[in-house]
Write an enzyme that holds these catalytic residues in place. Structure first.
Site, PDB file in Angstrom:
ATOM      1  N   ASP A 130     -17.259  27.138  -4.601  1.00  0.00           N
ATOM      2  CA  ASP A 130     -16.622  27.584  -3.350  1.00  0.00           C
ATOM      3  C   ASP A 130     -17.881  28.169  -2.591  1.00  0.00           C
ATOM      4  O   ASP A 130     -18.061  29.401  -2.819  1.00  0.00           O
ATOM      5  CB  ASP A 130     -15.315  28.335  -3.407  1.00  0.00           C
ATOM      6  CG  ASP A 130     -14.493  28.325  -2.215  1.00  0.00           C
ATOM      7  OD1 ASP A 130     -15.052  28.107  -1.135  1.00  0.00           O
ATOM      8  OD2 ASP A 130     -13.186  28.760  -2.332  1.00  0.00           O
ATOM      9  N   ARG A 149     -17.735  28.637   0.912  1.00  0.00           N
ATOM     10  CA  ARG A 149     -17.027  29.149   2.034  1.00  0.00           C
ATOM     11  C   ARG A 149     -17.271  30.700   2.305  1.00  0.00           C
ATOM     12  O   ARG A 149     -17.028  31.429   1.278  1.00  0.00           O
ATOM     13  CB  ARG A 149     -15.656  28.555   2.142  1.00  0.00           C
ATOM     14  CG  ARG A 149     -15.298  27.124   2.431  1.00  0.00           C
ATOM     15  CD  ARG A 149     -13.935  26.968   2.199  1.00  0.00           C
ATOM     16  NE  ARG A 149     -13.288  27.294   1.015  1.00  0.00           N
ATOM     17  CZ  ARG A 149     -12.018  27.395   0.643  1.00  0.00           C
ATOM     18  NH1 ARG A 149     -11.009  26.835   1.479  1.00  0.00           N
ATOM     19  NH2 ARG A 149     -11.268  27.611  -0.407  1.00  0.00           N
TER      20      ARG A 149
END
Length: 306
Positions: free
Chosen positions: A129, A131
């Protein structure tokens, strides 16, 4: 960064969705790590609804049943429209920040190797991930907000806003699970990334069970008639065994057990009904194993990557 809503006046327009109108203004977001857009619906104030959403082409445009991205965005917009105000921060974070190609490769790897998408990303060399939400937090602060109601099931988003100095109240998004693949993905998000998966009864945080009430020592329940009868029979059998009548005592014990069991079941018709109504599916047969000439194998190129 301070953002004046007056500077967004040239983007102010009417937005119609599901037969409801709402004014919206648009701001472009971009920093060294992330880019996207911030949409301001209606008149906002502290505590307003905020949805930070990562782009998902499959879920939002193609209507995929394999994830909850589309339904989450839909529910978030429903709530913003119902409140007549709110903010959508839409970030270009396809494939959890790795991009659409990485996402597609992850899907293929998951199919061939029977792994969840987080494990597939890791084995393919992608960050599970990538982000970040700092650009979203700074934009909200720039609008003059000090507290928000965050529409999310992802604790990382709430933590990012809190770290930036915002007071956050989390409002979960309850959406239907549309496929078994989506269910597996939700479970993987819970296990791998700590997502809290709410239900209609237990949103966001599970409600602890109330402690068991202490049993008063001054009040003791009287023994049941069945207990008294069985105790009497047991004492009789002990006497028979002591005086040398072991055979009679053994037969009597079996009779006592049978009588006690029958009495217990007769007093619990729900148990009898439950036992007799157990479906055969609760005890499925083991899956058939393929014969030697029917062995199913993944392509050799796939096995090299699993």
């Amino acid at each position: 960064m301070t953002i004046s809503l007056a500077h967004l006046a040239d983007t102010d327009h009417r937005f119609t969705r599901k037969a409801n109108d709402l004014r919206v203004r648009v701001l472009e977001l971009e920093d060294a790590d992330e880019r996207g857009h911030l949409l301001v619906f209606g008149d906002i104030a502290d505590g307003c609804l905020v949805r930070i959403h990562s782009r998902c082409l499959y879920g939002e445009v193609l209507g995929s049943d394999d994830c909850d991205c589309g339904p989450e965005l839909d529910v978030a917009l429903d709530r913003i429209q119902a409140a007549r105000s709110g903010i959508l921060v839409y970030l270009e974070q396809e494939g959890r920040g790795a991009g659409l190609i990485a996402k597609a490769r992850g899907y293929r790897h998951s199919e061939l190797c029977r792994t969840d998408s987080f494990t597939s990303y890791r084995e393919l060399g992608y960050p599970v991930d990538a982000r970040t939400y700092a650009v979203a937090a700074h934009a909200l602060l720039g609008l003059g907000l000090r507290s928000v109601t965050l529409l999310t099931n992802n604790p990382a988003k709430a933590e990012a806003l809190q770290d930036a100095g915002l007071t956050v109240v989390v409002a979960p998004l309850i959406t239907p699970v549309r496929s078994e693949r989506a269910r597996a993905y939700l479970e993987a998000k819970r296990v791998q990334r700590g997502h809290i998966l709410p239900s209609a009864g237990l949103p966001w945080l599970a409600i602890p069970e109330p402690p068991a009430l202490p049993i008063s020592r001054s009040v003791r329940p009287l023994p049941s008639r069945g207990f008294v009868a069985v105790s009497t029979i047991a004492m009789l059998l002990v006497v028979l065994a002591v005086v040398g009548q072991a055979g009679i005592a053994a037969v009597g014990a079996l009779v006592a057990v049978a009588v006690a069991s029958g009495r217990a079941l007769r007093n619990r018709p729900d148990v009898v009904q439950a036992v007799t109504a157990v479906p055969a599916t609760l005890f499925p047969l083991p899956p058939l194993q393929p014969r030697n000439d029917q062995t199913i194998q993944a392509p050799e190129e796939a096995l090299d990557h699993c």
